[in-house]
Every structure is written in structure tokens, then in C-alpha cells.
Scaffold this motif. Structure first.
Motif, short mmCIF file in Angstrom:
data_model
loop_
_atom_site.label_atom_id
_atom_site.label_comp_id
_atom_site.label_asym_id
_atom_site.label_seq_id
_atom_site.Cartn_x
_atom_site.Cartn_y
_atom_site.Cartn_z
N MET A 7 1.36 -1.12 -0.26
CA MET A 7 0.02 -0.46 0.01
C MET A 7 0.46 0.78 -0.68
O MET A 7 1.58 1.32 0.94
N LYS A 8 0.07 1.65 -1.40
CA LYS A 8 1.55 3.22 -1.12
C LYS A 8 0.44 4.32 -0.62
O LYS A 8 -0.36 4.48 -1.60
N GLN A 9 0.72 5.71 -0.08
CA GLN A 9 -0.25 6.69 0.07
C GLN A 9 0.77 8.34 -0.66
O GLN A 9 2.07 7.81 -1.00
N ARG A 10 0.17 8.95 -1.26
CA ARG A 10 0.30 9.89 -1.97
C ARG A 10 -0.77 11.32 -1.08
O ARG A 10 -1.70 11.06 -0.69
N VAL A 11 0.16 11.48 0.16
CA VAL A 11 0.26 13.12 0.83
C VAL A 11 -0.09 14.42 0.57
O VAL A 11 1.07 14.75 -0.24
N LEU A 12 -0.85 14.53 0.26
CA LEU A 12 -0.46 16.05 -0.24
C LEU A 12 -1.15 17.20 0.76
O LEU A 12 -1.75 16.74 1.60
N ILE A 13 0.27 18.40 0.95
CA ILE A 13 -0.49 19.97 1.51
C ILE A 13 0.35 20.43 1.20
O ILE A 13 1.51 21.03 0.60
N PRO A 14 -0.96 21.71 1.28
CA PRO A 14 -0.29 22.60 1.40
C PRO A 14 1.22 23.41 1.76
O PRO A 14 0.89 23.73 2.96
N THR A 15 1.88 24.66 1.23
CA THR A 15 2.99 24.64 2.11
C THR A 15 3.16 26.06 1.74
O THR A 15 2.67 26.23 0.03
N GLU A 16 3.46 26.89 1.92
CA GLU A 16 3.78 28.39 2.18
C GLU A 16 5.26 28.27 1.79
O GLU A 16 5.48 29.82 1.52
N ASP A 17 5.83 27.44 1.27
CA ASP A 17 7.05 27.86 0.90
C ASP A 17 7.92 26.79 -0.14
O ASP A 17 6.93 25.45 -0.21
N GLN A 18 8.60 27.22 -1.23
CA GLN A 18 8.84 26.30 -2.06
C GLN A 18 10.06 25.07 -1.25
O GLN A 18 9.77 23.62 -2.34
N ASN A 19 10.43 25.37 0.00
CA ASN A 19 10.80 24.11 0.09
C ASN A 19 10.44 23.09 0.93
O ASN A 19 10.77 21.95 1.50
N GLY A 20 8.95 23.14 1.39
CA GLY A 20 7.56 22.75 1.27
C GLY A 20 8.43 22.57 3.05
O GLY A 20 8.07 20.96 3.75
N THR A 21 8.02 23.15 4.18
CA THR A 21 8.70 23.21 5.43
C THR A 21 7.22 23.86 6.29
O THR A 21 7.67 23.13 7.49
N ILE A 22 7.11 24.46 6.02
CA ILE A 22 5.74 25.35 6.65
C ILE A 22 4.29 24.93 5.90
O ILE A 22 3.98 25.56 4.75
N VAL A 23 3.36 24.52 6.40
CA VAL A 23 1.79 24.09 6.46
C VAL A 23 1.48 25.13 6.27
O VAL A 23 1.13 26.70 6.89
N ALA A 24 1.07 25.44 4.84
CA ALA A 24 -0.31 27.01 4.31
C ALA A 24 -1.91 26.91 5.77
O ALA A 24 -1.90 25.80 5.39
N GLY A 25 -1.65 28.34 6.03
CA GLY A 25 -3.45 28.92 6.55
C GLY A 25 -4.32 28.10 5.80
O GLY A 25 -5.20 27.64 6.59
N HIS A 26 -4.33 28.06 4.69
CA HIS A 26 -5.95 28.03 3.88
C HIS A 26 -5.29 27.03 2.32
O HIS A 26 -4.49 27.96 1.64
N PHE A 27 -5.45 25.84 2.41
CA PHE A 27 -5.81 24.74 1.36
C PHE A 27 -5.58 25.86 -0.33
O PHE A 27 -4.40 26.09 -1.14
N GLY A 28 -6.45 26.99 -0.26
CA GLY A 28 -7.18 27.50 -2.02
C GLY A 28 -5.64 28.60 -2.15
O GLY A 28 -5.68 28.85 -2.92
N ARG A 29 -5.47 29.09 -1.24
CA ARG A 29 -4.28 30.13 -1.20
C ARG A 29 -3.24 30.18 -1.23
O ARG A 29 -2.00 30.49 -1.09
N ALA A 30 -2.44 28.40 -0.60
CA ALA A 30 -1.60 28.11 -0.25
C ALA A 30 -0.20 28.48 -1.79
O ALA A 30 -0.97 28.12 -2.99
#
Length: 113
Positions: A7-30
Motif C-alpha cells: 500500500m502506498k499513500q500519496r499525501v498532499l500538504i499545502p505549503t507556504e514555501d517552495q522548500n515545503g517546511t511550513i503548512v499553509a494556513g488556507h488550502f486554496g491560497r497556498a
């Protein structure tokens, strides 16, 4: 021939930065979305960052419609509107609430249930 049952999962997280370290506060505005392919043991197989091309970021359409093409199985967010949640649920994509703004901590929490 054997059948691959891994089983493989593909997890998507909205992020504030191109390095992918900070979760964006709102999905659509990430500004970006980070995708992680995670195997059944919790190992990250692949990581990629994609820009948000939705209307909130000057592009076209809704972010939730656009990211369906990335084939996520799980989306982890701090905030998302009801239209986005309903859209993902109708496509059998789980939407989970982030417990931190640190993507590293969110992934650890996810892997540890």
C-alpha cells in the motif's frame, strides 16, 4: 507471478514555501503544494513541490479541482472551505486536519497515526 499488495499513500500538504517546511494556513491560497509518496512502512519514496495554479493565486479554477490531477490519496490541511472538503470526499480522497504548522511534525504525526 506474485501480486504486489504494498500500500502506498500519496499525501498532499499545502505549503507556504517552495522548500515545503511550513503548512499553509488556507488550502486554496497556498503558494505551493508538496506531495509525498509514502510506503506502508512510513518511508518517503518521493517528494515533489508543485505551484498552486488556482484562481486564488492568479491562475485558473479552484485549487481543489486542480490538485485532483496529482492523484493524492490523503490531503492534510490547517484550513479548507466546505466546497473543497466535499469535492475531495466525493472523490474518495481523505482530508485530515494538521496538528502543527511544521510539515515535518505533520508527517511524523501522520506516520504514527
Amino acid at each position: 507471478m506474485g501480486v504486489n499488495t504494498e500500500m502506498k499513500q500519496r499525501v498532499l500538504i499545502p505549503t507556504e514555501d517552495q522548500n515545503g517546511t511550513i503548512v499553509a494556513g488556507h488550502f486554496g491560497r497556498a503558494p505551493f503544494f508538496i506531495l509525498f509518496d509514502i510506503d506502508e512502512d512510513g518511508s518517503i519514496l518521493n517528494k515533489e513541490v508543485r505551484p498552486n495554479t488556482g484562481g486564488h493565486r492568479g491562475g485558473m479554477g479552484f485549487a481543489h479541482d486542480n490538485v485532483v490531477g496529482f492523484s493524492p490519496t490523503i490531503i492534510i490541511v490547517l484550513g479548507m472551505g466546505p466546497r473543497g472538503v466535499a469535492n475531495f470526499q466525493s472523490k474518495n480522497i481523505a482530508v485530515l486536519k494538521a496538528d502543527s504548522t511544521s510539515i515535518e511534525q505533520v508527517l511524523d504525526s501522520y506516520k504514527n497515526n
